[in-house]
Design a protein around this motif. Structure first.
Motif, PDB file in Angstrom:
ATOM      1  N   SER A  61      -6.656  -2.338   9.499  1.00 39.72           N
ATOM      2  CA  SER A  61      -7.332  -3.345   9.059  1.00 39.72           C
ATOM      3  C   SER A  61      -7.409  -3.017   7.448  1.00 39.72           C
ATOM      4  O   SER A  61      -7.567  -4.122   6.562  1.00 39.72           O
ATOM      5  CB  SER A  61      -8.822  -3.377   9.548  1.00 39.72           C
ATOM      6  N   SER A  62      -7.631  -1.841   6.998  1.00 37.51           N
ATOM      7  CA  SER A  62      -7.900  -1.614   5.634  1.00 37.51           C
ATOM      8  C   SER A  62      -6.714  -0.537   4.983  1.00 37.51           C
ATOM      9  O   SER A  62      -6.848  -0.156   3.734  1.00 37.51           O
ATOM     10  CB  SER A  62      -9.200  -1.214   5.387  1.00 37.51           C
TER      11      SER A  62
ATOM     12  N   CYS B 166       0.813  -1.235  -0.153  1.00 41.72           N
ATOM     13  CA  CYS B 166       0.089   0.038   0.041  1.00 41.72           C
ATOM     14  C   CYS B 166       0.819   1.164   0.061  1.00 41.72           C
ATOM     15  O   CYS B 166       1.976   1.379   0.752  1.00 41.72           O
ATOM     16  CB  CYS B 166      -0.963   0.170   1.250  1.00 41.72           C
TER      17      CYS B 166
ATOM     18  N   SER C 267      -6.710   3.348   9.615  1.00 41.19           N
ATOM     19  CA  SER C 267      -7.228   1.839  10.285  1.00 41.19           C
ATOM     20  C   SER C 267      -6.148   0.762   9.624  1.00 41.19           C
ATOM     21  O   SER C 267      -5.896   0.899   8.281  1.00 41.19           O
ATOM     22  CB  SER C 267      -8.500   1.494   9.961  1.00 41.19           C
TER      23      SER C 267
ATOM     24  N   ASP D  49      -7.375   2.620   5.384  1.00 39.01           N
ATOM     25  CA  ASP D  49      -8.508   3.503   5.139  1.00 39.01           C
ATOM     26  C   ASP D  49      -7.982   4.724   5.903  1.00 39.01           C
ATOM     27  O   ASP D  49      -7.932   4.464   7.312  1.00 39.01           O
ATOM     28  CB  ASP D  49      -9.820   3.186   4.862  1.00 39.01           C
TER      29      ASP D  49
END
Length: 483
Positions: A40-41, A6, A38, A43
């Motif tokens: 987890s993502s 990412c 976050s 985002d």
């Protein structure tokens, strides 16, 4: 074995720092903002970016329990934010309004250290938001800081190249000229290192500098010898000033970022370079490891933050199904059960379990009677060890199902803390469990096995407040706890 998963490009100017908690990634920039993502993502959170500084934000860091985020700036302020909602909790103003370059929470969340451009060091009480102690270095700006894992001392680094060791009373314990032209960063490994003296425990610390090197230090603090700081070796892989360095959670890996635009990954024990990453297009200013995942982040003057998934070869043999979430233990195969037994020092019963085809489901159903009567394990001590580890596994599964943050669990009982206290080792425990530990297990730390310098237990009100807030949002947990 390193994969870019990412890239975050939300900042409009140089990225100065990044930091992880168990749930979030924080980044800060010359654009005066702090951004939260976050894990987890990746985002960005709805209440991000956080805006409260009037000039560049140099550093950000999470409290050990992740409920607070600190940021410091050229505007002379260190701001405390609540991570759950992004609200500003307090503004800690530098007494002389000098630019603040670095900030760090102590491992027990009691204090926050801030270092400024005038060489001053302020130790803030996190409960009262007041200055607890102050100190200063003779020359240069403070640009780096790190706490020892047991909170017994902390180290600051200056633009003049000095490393200074302080205790919590702001007494200077040691000073060392470490890097020509200036220190840029320092970080402690959470694992103890071996030294020359068998009766002394050594901490491992890395420092980076404008001299293009990274130095690995052994630091000991013993009552009979005082403090010792010794350079173990020097890493010279970079071709330009090294601006950042960070240890992995297990202490086996060191990551660094440099003006040469590269990120280097070193094996700590040997100093060997495992990987060189060249995706950033300008100076790499910061790097940080996630506490509970095989991830690390790097930030750069190219305005981006890269997220990397990291699984070095030397760790592959150690990784197995037993490291998967414990919620899946019920579906373990017979081989995975054998691996779990070996990891917990129960090799003596592996063959017995194999002969009886014990898989994950059967493992969780074992009782004291079945271990003795069905599996014919004669040793009472061995049966007790097996049963104790099975009980711990069941508790971890229950915890995983309920989604309790790991920092809210007592390291001794692995259950949600109701009355957390801070011990002399800097860690928090459930009060009753720690009192029992001190009574029955001598005066050693449950986490480090080192002697506890004092037996006083201090209520951790910050952690208790965070747990109570979490409980208010978890009606399902409260239902499951009801008889």
């Amino acid at each position: 074995m390193v994969k870019l998963i990412c890239t975050l490009t939300d900042h409009s100017d140089d990225v100065n720092y990044c930091a992880f908690s168990s749930s979030y990634l924080a980044t800060c920039s010359l654009d005066k903002s702090i951004r939260l993502y976050s894990l987890s993502s990746f985002d960005e959170l709805p209440y991000s970016p956080l805006r409260g500084h009037t000039y560049a934000v140099h550093c950000c860091c999470f409290s050990p329990f992740g409920n607070l985020l600190a940021s410091c700036s050229t505007d002379g302020n260190t701001v405390l934010w609540e991570t759950q909602n992004g609200l500003k909790l307090a503004v800690l103003e530098h007494p002389c309004r000098h630019p603040v370059r670095i900030c760090r929470f102590s491992p027990n969340s009691t204090y926050l250290v801030s270092g400024a451009a005038d060489g001053s060091v302020n130790l803030w009480n996190v409960q009262s938001f007041k200055v607890y102690r102050s100190g200063s270095i003779k020359d240069g700006s403070l640009v780096a800081c790190a706490f020892a894992p047991d909170a017994s001392f902390f180290v600051t680094g200056s633009s003049c190249g000095d490393l200074t060791v302080w205790d919590e009373t702001m007494k200077c314990l040691y000073n060392e000229k470490a890097h020509d032209l200036g220190v840029t960063c320092c970080d402690f490994s959470s694992k103890l290192a071996s030294g020359n003296k068998q009766d002394v425990n050594y901490f491992l610390m890395a420092s980076s500098g404008q001299d293009s090197t990274i130095k690995i230090w052994l630091i000991s603090l013993a009552d009979h010898t005082g403090l010792e700081l010794k350079c173990k070796y020097t890493l010279k892989g970079h071709t330009a000033p090294v601006l950042a360095c960070a240890f992995s959670c297990d202490g086996q890996i060191l990551v660094s970022g440099s003006v040469d635009k590269t990120v280097m990954i070193f094996e700590t024990n040997t100093g060997n370079i495992l990987h060189i990453l060249t995706q950033h297009t300008r100076y790499v200013t910061t790097c940080a490891f996630a506490p509970d995942m095989p991830l690390f982040a790097t930030g750069s003057m190219d305005k981006s933050v890269n997220i990397w998934q990291f699984e070095p070869k030397q760790h592959l043999k150690e990784r197995s199904a037993i490291e998967e979430p414990k919620i899946f233990a019920e579906s373990w195969s017979e081989e995975e059960v054998s691996s779990w037994l070996c990891t917990h020092g129960l090799q003596d019963v592996v063959e017995i379990f194999k002969r009886n085809n014990i898989d994950g489901k059967e493992l969780l159903n074992l009782t004291k009677e079945s271990l003795a009567d069905d599996l014919k394990i004669e040793s009472l001590g061995l049966r007790s060890k097996v049963l104790r580890n099975i009980e711990e596994l069941r508790t971890e599964m229950k915890t995983a199902c309920l989604g309790i943050p790991d920092e809210f669990l007592c390291p001794i009982t692995r259950e949600l803390m109701r009355e957390p206290v801070i011990a002399a080792d800097g860690y928090s425990y459930e009060k009753e469990a720690m009192e029992k530990w001190i009574t029955e297990k001598r005066h050693s730390s449950p986490m480090t096995n080192l002697p506890l310098q004092r037996l006083i237990l201090t209520p951790n009100r910050t952690l208790k407040m965070a747990i109570n807030r979490w409980l208010e949002t978890q009606p399902k947990y409260n239902e499951k706890q009801s008889p």
